[in-house]
Design a protein around this motif. Sequence first.
Motif, short mmCIF file in Angstrom:
data_model
loop_
_atom_site.label_atom_id
_atom_site.label_comp_id
_atom_site.label_asym_id
_atom_site.label_seq_id
_atom_site.Cartn_x
_atom_site.Cartn_y
_atom_site.Cartn_z
N SER A 165 0.75 -1.45 -0.32
CA SER A 165 0.07 -0.06 -0.04
C SER A 165 1.21 1.35 -0.20
CB SER A 165 -0.99 0.00 1.27
OG SER A 165 -1.67 -1.21 1.56
N VAL A 166 2.06 1.01 0.81
CA VAL A 166 2.88 2.07 1.28
C VAL A 166 3.87 2.45 -0.72
CG1 VAL A 166 5.17 2.86 1.81
CG2 VAL A 166 3.59 1.63 2.85
N VAL A 167 4.33 0.99 -0.99
CA VAL A 167 4.52 1.48 -2.14
C VAL A 167 3.47 2.08 -3.26
CG1 VAL A 167 5.48 0.36 -4.29
CG2 VAL A 167 6.28 -0.30 -1.93
N LYS A 168 2.69 1.63 -3.66
CA LYS A 168 1.55 2.19 -4.35
C LYS A 168 1.10 3.41 -3.97
CE LYS A 168 -3.25 2.20 -5.01
NZ LYS A 168 -4.03 3.38 -4.33
N GLU A 169 1.04 4.20 -3.17
CA GLU A 169 0.94 5.37 -2.77
C GLU A 169 1.97 6.44 -3.21
OE1 GLU A 169 -2.02 6.85 -1.73
OE2 GLU A 169 -2.73 5.04 -1.41
N LEU A 170 2.91 5.79 -2.48
CA LEU A 170 3.88 6.70 -3.55
C LEU A 170 4.72 6.95 -5.07
CD1 LEU A 170 6.64 5.61 -0.47
CD2 LEU A 170 5.61 7.92 -0.83
N VAL A 171 4.27 5.48 -5.36
CA VAL A 171 5.00 5.67 -7.03
C VAL A 171 3.83 6.07 -7.57
CG1 VAL A 171 4.59 4.18 -8.95
CG2 VAL A 171 5.67 3.31 -7.10
N GLU A 172 2.01 6.17 -7.37
CA GLU A 172 1.07 7.22 -7.53
C GLU A 172 2.11 9.07 -7.57
OE1 GLU A 172 -2.91 6.29 -6.22
OE2 GLU A 172 -2.77 4.35 -7.66
N ASN A 173 2.22 8.78 -6.33
CA ASN A 173 2.91 10.23 -5.75
C ASN A 173 4.08 10.98 -7.38
OD1 ASN A 173 0.36 11.41 -4.17
ND2 ASN A 173 2.17 10.79 -2.35
N SER A 174 4.22 9.74 -7.50
CA SER A 174 5.54 10.57 -8.67
C SER A 174 4.15 10.75 -9.99
CB SER A 174 6.92 9.05 -8.61
OG SER A 174 7.02 8.58 -7.69
N LEU A 175 4.54 9.63 -9.95
CA LEU A 175 2.94 9.45 -11.91
C LEU A 175 2.74 11.28 -11.94
CD1 LEU A 175 1.95 6.49 -12.17
CD2 LEU A 175 4.28 7.30 -12.78
N ASP A 176 1.55 11.85 -10.29
CA ASP A 176 1.38 13.10 -10.36
C ASP A 176 2.37 13.59 -10.72
OD1 ASP A 176 -1.35 11.51 -9.91
OD2 ASP A 176 -1.49 11.74 -8.04
N ALA A 177 3.31 14.20 -9.91
CA ALA A 177 4.51 14.81 -10.08
C ALA A 177 5.35 15.21 -11.31
CB ALA A 177 5.73 14.68 -9.07
N GLY A 178 4.76 14.46 -12.61
CA GLY A 178 5.21 13.89 -13.56
C GLY A 178 6.30 13.48 -14.26
N ALA A 179 7.17 12.07 -13.76
CA ALA A 179 8.26 11.63 -13.37
C ALA A 179 8.29 10.74 -15.00
CB ALA A 179 8.12 11.07 -12.26
N THR A 180 9.39 10.49 -15.81
CA THR A 180 9.60 9.68 -16.11
C THR A 180 10.15 7.94 -15.98
OG1 THR A 180 11.44 10.79 -17.24
CG2 THR A 180 9.13 11.17 -18.12
N GLN A 181 10.98 8.56 -15.19
CA GLN A 181 11.89 7.11 -14.35
C GLN A 181 11.06 6.68 -12.78
OE1 GLN A 181 13.66 5.59 -16.14
NE2 GLN A 181 13.04 6.17 -17.55
N VAL A 182 11.04 5.61 -12.52
CA VAL A 182 11.04 5.65 -11.13
C VAL A 182 11.76 4.20 -11.09
CG1 VAL A 182 8.92 5.08 -9.51
CG2 VAL A 182 8.33 6.93 -11.79
N GLN A 183 12.52 4.67 -9.72
CA GLN A 183 12.94 2.95 -9.09
C GLN A 183 12.74 2.94 -7.65
OE1 GLN A 183 17.58 3.64 -9.45
NE2 GLN A 183 17.37 2.34 -7.68
N ILE A 184 12.00 2.31 -7.19
CA ILE A 184 11.45 1.47 -6.11
C ILE A 184 13.10 0.34 -5.05
CG2 ILE A 184 9.80 0.70 -5.36
CD1 ILE A 184 8.86 1.15 -8.61
N ASP A 185 13.53 0.62 -4.37
CA ASP A 185 14.42 0.39 -3.27
C ASP A 185 13.71 -0.63 -2.12
OD1 ASP A 185 15.97 1.23 -5.57
OD2 ASP A 185 16.20 2.34 -4.45
N ILE A 186 13.59 -1.77 -2.52
CA ILE A 186 12.80 -2.19 -1.05
C ILE A 186 13.94 -3.61 -0.41
CG2 ILE A 186 10.50 -3.98 -0.23
CD1 ILE A 186 9.46 -1.23 -2.15
#
Length: 632
Positions: A25-46
């Motif tokens: 759920s945390v990943v979903k919310e934060l990645v969607e915030n990145s998309l709303d910010a107009g990001a073209t590259q998103v890196q997720i480290d777990i």
Amino acid sequence: MPIQILPPQLANQIAAGEVVERPASVVKELVENSLDAGATQVQIDIENGGATLIRIRDNGIGIPKQELALALARHATSKIATIDDLEAILSFGFRGEALASISSVSRLTLTSRTAEQQEAWQVFVQGREQESVIKPASHPVGTTVEVANLFFNTPARRKFLRTDKTEFGHIDEVIRRIALAKSHIGFTLTHNGKIIRQYKSAQENTQKLKRLAAICGDDFVRQALHIDWKHDDLHLSGWVATPAFARSQNDLNYCYVNGRMVKDKVINHAIRQAYAEYSGNEQYPAFVLFLDLNPNDVDVNVHPTKHEVRFQQSRLIHDFIFQGVTHALLSAEQLDFSEPQSDAKRANEIREPQAGYKNMTATVRPNRAAAGQNLFGFNPSPTEKESHTPTAAKSSAPSRSEKSSNFLPHFMPQSAHSPSSFGREKASKTEQRLYAELLKTPANQASPTASIQPICASAGSLLRALALVDNRALLLQQDSAFYLLPLNKLQRMRFELMLSAPNPSKQMLLIPVVFRLSDEQLAQWRQQKHWFEQSGFEFTENPAQRRITLNAVPQCLRHQNLQKMVVTLLNQSVQKTSDFLTALLDLTEPTDCQVLANAVNLLQETEQLLNRQSAIKLNDLLIPVDFSSYLS
């Protein structure tokens, strides 16, 4: 205990229980915030399934220094500003609760830099105290959010976490779903320092195909049927697998509404109903579908996790999706999936789903620029309103036998007087009164046999319609002479006049008809497609797939069996325009005329066309009738 207002820290933790169910759920919310910010590259480290660390880094527009602390407050957002914005959500986030909820149950570090700033700034919040500390940092343009020790201050929640493998599996699924909808954005997913998924930005068809295959599998791609279904503000795109690809579990069900992944009962029921005749109760269809519609017609503020939506016209949505999927499955019966296709060929077959709406200019406030513009927020001209009158799609599906014997598509009337299924416009009292007067017959008007007098172009006096003979011919009188006019020949003449007109009127299809062509049919299509266009047919072709799609037909042929008509023409060798028109007319089926007034109207319409095209004579159809032998 007296009634009292809860402390902010406790309120945030209660909200976190709704929004933050697990690390995914945390990943979903934060990645969607990145998309709303107009990001073209998103890196997720777990790390350790997300329980130890979740780090999301993007190259979006960033957050200014003065807004960093505010970004972690409840109900603080840049996505909406007024209640009107809430009724037309364009972004993934809008409530302003995610960061506040996440920071209340973790140690959160937010580092960001905008293009206007020379340096980045970092804010750190730990658990309940919510005391933020801002300090300078080194960071490129964009934002990084680190969530450490999730649920460290809520042991009851932490003990309900599953194994690291299970929790990471949920995170992986979230990224898969987002990557399907955003093929132009690159995603990198790592676990414990190891790259697990790397979805590169897909701009070309081949790249998009590889991403779809990487997420859904090569077998799904080979069995995928592409959908590009439109009606007014509704657009359904994506892929559905053939019934042969039915699965024992619903692990390949991806559905999106305006780019947001959802789990909607209306959509799922429509898809299951479309597959009902092909698969059993224990089998699940596989699909990746994108539904785009006017954001004013859907409410996404229904569930805390935003997985559910509510449609204003749920029945229309259901029927629209049902017909789109049904038509794709019907067309699949013509396809051959036995031969493997090359990547180059499939690259042309599978395309990025995009709404086909016009690029309309809308006023976008700065706080919504990153979320995109409302493509529906325009005021159509009166002409556009008349040409886009919506009509509800039919909900009943034909039976198996009806599909094979009577493949008739449903049509959308384009008249401005068509009744609106949305129920947004009602006829005024003046319009109702005028319509009632139209239905009235003046007292001094004679019967049709006496009042309707068609004019024969070559005759010196009037022809009078006397009677309808056996529903097959009109009995006409001119002075003392009598004639029979066969209705089937009259209808054929009307078809010929309308199809040979310079600009024949067209009727758009609600359900386009897809044809898969053989080698011989493809050769005939290349020969005949210009003649089809001259006659009022409108096709789109996909040479790589050897498919053509019928989107519009001549208005006079809207009740004909179009599937049979097109296939029969493409199976014939036609060398010139006259032969094509003759073959087309031979395939038309006359309509039964059981009322004299309908037959007379048919005659009048034909004569009006004859006045504009004098090459054809109505007298050639008249059969003289001699009553003298019966009177002697």
